[in-house]
Write a protein that holds these residues in place. Structure first.
Motif, PDB file in Angstrom:
ATOM      1  N   SER A  87      -6.345  69.613  71.861  1.00  0.00           N
ATOM      2  CA  SER A  87      -7.210  69.904  73.004  1.00  0.00           C
ATOM      3  C   SER A  87      -7.053  68.887  74.121  1.00  0.00           C
ATOM      4  CB  SER A  87      -8.677  69.935  72.559  1.00  0.00           C
ATOM      5  OG  SER A  87      -8.887  70.946  71.601  1.00  0.00           O
ATOM      6  N   GLY A  88      -6.375  67.768  73.839  1.00  0.00           N
ATOM      7  CA  GLY A  88      -6.233  66.713  74.836  1.00  0.00           C
ATOM      8  C   GLY A  88      -4.901  66.772  75.560  1.00  0.00           C
ATOM      9  N   LEU A  89      -4.789  65.920  76.578  1.00  0.00           N
ATOM     10  CA  LEU A  89      -3.563  65.847  77.353  1.00  0.00           C
ATOM     11  C   LEU A  89      -2.404  65.353  76.495  1.00  0.00           C
ATOM     12  CD1 LEU A  89      -4.977  64.253  80.639  1.00  0.00           C
ATOM     13  CD2 LEU A  89      -4.293  66.630  80.300  1.00  0.00           C
ATOM     14  N   THR A  90      -1.214  65.815  76.794  1.00  0.00           N
ATOM     15  CA  THR A  90      -0.023  65.428  76.025  1.00  0.00           C
ATOM     16  C   THR A  90       0.190  63.927  76.058  1.00  0.00           C
ATOM     17  OG1 THR A  90       0.997  67.565  76.525  1.00  0.00           O
ATOM     18  CG2 THR A  90       2.456  65.803  75.783  1.00  0.00           C
ATOM     19  N   ARG A  91      -0.038  63.311  77.223  1.00  0.00           N
ATOM     20  CA  ARG A  91       0.174  61.868  77.331  1.00  0.00           C
ATOM     21  C   ARG A  91      -0.763  61.097  76.413  1.00  0.00           C
ATOM     22  NH1 ARG A  91      -2.444  60.853  83.356  1.00  0.00           N
ATOM     23  NH2 ARG A  91      -4.605  60.605  82.674  1.00  0.00           N
ATOM     24  N   ASN A  92      -1.986  61.606  76.202  1.00  0.00           N
ATOM     25  CA  ASN A  92      -2.919  60.922  75.309  1.00  0.00           C
ATOM     26  C   ASN A  92      -2.535  61.111  73.846  1.00  0.00           C
ATOM     27  OD1 ASN A  92      -4.575  59.751  77.261  1.00  0.00           O
ATOM     28  ND2 ASN A  92      -5.842  61.586  77.456  1.00  0.00           N
ATOM     29  N   ILE A  93      -1.949  62.256  73.504  1.00  0.00           N
ATOM     30  CA  ILE A  93      -1.451  62.447  72.139  1.00  0.00           C
ATOM     31  C   ILE A  93      -0.404  61.386  71.816  1.00  0.00           C
ATOM     32  CG2 ILE A  93      -0.203  64.008  70.591  1.00  0.00           C
ATOM     33  CD1 ILE A  93      -2.981  64.999  71.150  1.00  0.00           C
ATOM     34  N   HIS A  94       0.514  61.142  72.754  1.00  0.00           N
ATOM     35  CA  HIS A  94       1.581  60.167  72.523  1.00  0.00           C
ATOM     36  C   HIS A  94       1.065  58.733  72.586  1.00  0.00           C
ATOM     37  CE1 HIS A  94       4.930  62.975  72.357  1.00  0.00           C
ATOM     38  NE2 HIS A  94       4.397  63.636  73.372  1.00  0.00           N
ATOM     39  N   GLN A  95       0.286  58.406  73.617  1.00  0.00           N
ATOM     40  CA  GLN A  95      -0.122  57.021  73.835  1.00  0.00           C
ATOM     41  C   GLN A  95      -1.215  56.565  72.880  1.00  0.00           C
ATOM     42  OE1 GLN A  95      -1.232  56.781  77.973  1.00  0.00           O
ATOM     43  NE2 GLN A  95       0.840  57.225  78.702  1.00  0.00           N
ATOM     44  N   CYS A  96      -2.079  57.487  72.467  1.00  0.00           N
ATOM     45  CA  CYS A  96      -3.236  57.090  71.651  1.00  0.00           C
ATOM     46  C   CYS A  96      -3.041  57.338  70.158  1.00  0.00           C
ATOM     47  CB  CYS A  96      -4.482  57.821  72.127  1.00  0.00           C
ATOM     48  SG  CYS A  96      -4.919  57.500  73.847  1.00  0.00           S
ATOM     49  N   LEU A  97      -2.265  58.339  69.791  1.00  0.00           N
ATOM     50  CA  LEU A  97      -2.071  58.646  68.375  1.00  0.00           C
ATOM     51  C   LEU A  97      -0.686  58.242  67.887  1.00  0.00           C
ATOM     52  CD1 LEU A  97      -3.811  62.139  67.950  1.00  0.00           C
ATOM     53  CD2 LEU A  97      -4.786  59.835  67.817  1.00  0.00           C
ATOM     54  N   ASN A  98       0.364  58.794  68.494  1.00  0.00           N
ATOM     55  CA  ASN A  98       1.722  58.538  68.011  1.00  0.00           C
ATOM     56  C   ASN A  98       2.081  57.062  68.069  1.00  0.00           C
ATOM     57  OD1 ASN A  98       1.793  61.295  67.763  1.00  0.00           O
ATOM     58  ND2 ASN A  98       3.138  61.645  69.515  1.00  0.00           N
ATOM     59  N   ASP A  99       1.712  56.389  69.156  1.00  0.00           N
ATOM     60  CA  ASP A  99       2.056  54.963  69.306  1.00  0.00           C
ATOM     61  C   ASP A  99       1.343  54.081  68.298  1.00  0.00           C
ATOM     62  OD1 ASP A  99       3.612  55.791  71.366  1.00  0.00           O
ATOM     63  OD2 ASP A  99       2.468  54.844  72.967  1.00  0.00           O
ATOM     64  N   PHE A 100       0.253  54.594  67.699  1.00  0.00           N
ATOM     65  CA  PHE A 100      -0.516  53.780  66.752  1.00  0.00           C
ATOM     66  C   PHE A 100      -0.490  54.389  65.345  1.00  0.00           C
ATOM     67  CE2 PHE A 100      -2.045  52.543  70.862  1.00  0.00           C
ATOM     68  CZ  PHE A 100      -2.309  51.185  70.749  1.00  0.00           C
ATOM     69  N   ASN A 101       0.407  55.337  65.133  1.00  0.00           N
ATOM     70  CA  ASN A 101       0.578  55.958  63.811  1.00  0.00           C
ATOM     71  C   ASN A 101      -0.716  56.544  63.257  1.00  0.00           C
ATOM     72  OD1 ASN A 101       3.379  55.276  63.639  1.00  0.00           O
ATOM     73  ND2 ASN A 101       2.787  53.175  63.119  1.00  0.00           N
ATOM     74  N   ILE A 102      -1.524  57.141  64.133  1.00  0.00           N
ATOM     75  CA  ILE A 102      -2.755  57.799  63.714  1.00  0.00           C
ATOM     76  C   ILE A 102      -2.436  59.286  63.518  1.00  0.00           C
ATOM     77  CG2 ILE A 102      -5.130  58.385  64.342  1.00  0.00           C
ATOM     78  CD1 ILE A 102      -5.114  55.844  66.098  1.00  0.00           C
ATOM     79  N   PRO A 103      -2.635  59.823  62.332  1.00  0.00           N
ATOM     80  CA  PRO A 103      -2.245  61.221  62.080  1.00  0.00           C
ATOM     81  C   PRO A 103      -3.159  62.222  62.779  1.00  0.00           C
ATOM     82  CG  PRO A 103      -3.286  60.271  60.137  1.00  0.00           C
ATOM     83  CD  PRO A 103      -3.125  59.149  61.111  1.00  0.00           C
TER      84      PRO A 103
END
Length: 414
Positions: free
Chosen positions: A191-207
């Motif tokens: 539901s969130g912006l693509t940039r937040n998926i990458h910067q907030c989850l992927n960069d911190f290994n949060i599933p």
């Protein structure tokens, strides 16, 4: 006191509308909190202002610039003030009843701008089963605890919903030392912006667990754990997929609702898609003299769009003059989550109309089409459209000369 424009709400929309209207009108700005800035006060991450100021700012920096602009105007600001009622008198003026530390008072205003923002959905509104322990927070509440109060609301948490505030809090809590077990989203896409998926989850290994939801809470005084399960394409829980996760907090990022209690008391018609007032291209509702802007109108993904909309609204409210309306309904096909404005007033300027919309589903190689009286007058191609990402379009409707009985319809083809 009689004002030309009264702006209700001192967040980014209210600030921009008040500054804009003050160029030609006497303006009152009402804010219920002790400080101006709205939600931006607690948004210490950057990414604001890329369109408005052409640079990357934090939330307090962004609101601070508009507060500085406001101080250069003659706008009367009333803080810690609540609007208890609004009534329209026979002479067209609005009587606004206020309560603050000085007591009860009334002001009169020629126009009103509703910039009241939106609120978060809570656990009660998504019907999670179980007990009612402490430790269940909306993402905005958790953000307030960490960024403004300096308090950690959790050591190990689960986040339900992949809205932008939830994604940002997943990163923020991780940076402060908490363990974020995962983000669970009931839909099959984020539901969130693509940039937040990458910067907030992927960069911190949060599933990120798509097509999952929280089905039950455990704990008496404090949350001890939650049950999560997979859902099918109709969002029904698949039996046998339940899993227990021990945690001390559940952070909810499950959507926003425009604050429109005042609009409803004035008899303003609502748009069933946006959950905000139905407006024309000047952002005026169907009640003469009542305007709406910002997230109270529809939930924006960028504060820069909130500002742009509010600047238009402020100018239009300051220049308001009652006329006989010539409204034409703007129809949006089922491919749209929503489209604003929902009508066009031919008695006003239609040459520079800004249209905001969201697609109802992920679409690649999409073409937006505008038809007037069955004639295709405008097309625009998009490589992709996603529901979380709002789109903006400038249209000169005067070039197509619509009439009062015209049919204006938007559609999207893939």
């Amino acid at each position: 006191m009689i004002y030309d424009v009264t702006v209700i709400g001192g967040g980014p929309a209210g600030l921009a509308a008040a500054v804009s209207a003050s160029e030609t009108a006497k303006v009152l700005l009402i804010e219920r909190e002790a400080k101006l800035g709205g939600i931006l006060k607690q948004c210490i991450h950057d990414g604001f202002g890329l369109i408005t100021f052409k640079e990357k700012l934090s939330g307090p920096e962004y609101s601070g610039r508009f507060i500085d602009m406001l101080r250069q105007t003659d706008v009367h600001v009333s803080l810690l003030t609540f609007v208890t009622s609004v009534e329209k008198r026979d002479d067209g003026l609005f009587r606004i009843s206020l309560v603050n530390r000085d007591g009860v008072s009334e002001v009169l205003s020629k126009t009103i701008v509703l910039a009241t923002g939106c609120r978060e959905r809570t656990a009660k509104q998504i019907f999670i089963q179980g007990t009612r322990p402490a430790g269940v927070f909306t993402a905005g509440t958790a953000q307030h605890f960490v960024n403004l109060s300096g308090q950690m609301p959790t050591r190990k948490c689960v986040i339900l919903g992949s809205g932008d505030i939830g994604l940002i809090m997943a990163r923020r809590l991780t940076l402060e030392g908490a363990e974020v077990e995962g983000v669970y989203e009931v839909k099959s896409s984020p539901s969130g912006l693509t940039r937040n998926i990458h910067q907030c989850l992927n960069d911190f290994n949060i599933p990120l667990h798509l097509s999952h939801t929280v089905t039950r809470l455990f704990g008496e005084r404090r949350l001890e754990g939650v049950e999560v399960a997979r859902v099918d394409d109709k969002m029904k829980v698949i039996k046998g997929t339940e899993r227990y996760i021990p945690c001390d907090a559940l952070i909810l990022s499950v959507g926003l609702i425009p604050e429109n209690e005042l609009a409803e008391t004035l008899g303003v018609s609502m748009d069933g898609r946006t959950k905000g007032p139905a407006v024309d291209q000047t952002f005026m509702t169907d009640v003469d003299g009542v305007f709406c802007t910002g997230n109270a109108l529809h939930v924006n993904d960028l504060v820069d769009y909130v500002t742009e909309c509010a600047v238009y609204t402020g100018k239009n409210s300051a220049n308001y003059c009652k006329t006989d309306r010539k409204n034409v309904i703007i129809k949006a096909g089922k491919e749209f989550l929503y489209l604003v404005p929902s009508r066009l007033d031919l008695s006003k300027n239609i040459a520079d109309t800004v249209v905001y919309f969201r697609a109802a589903a992920d679409m690649n190689n999409a073409t937006l089409k505008l038809k007037i009286d069955g004639r295709e007058v405008l097309t625009k191609k998009y490589p992709f459209l996603r529901p979380p990402e709002m789109e903006r379009l400038n249209i000169d409707f005067s070039a197509y000369a619509p009439g009062e009985k015209s049919e204006i319809e938007f559609s999207i083809e893939v």
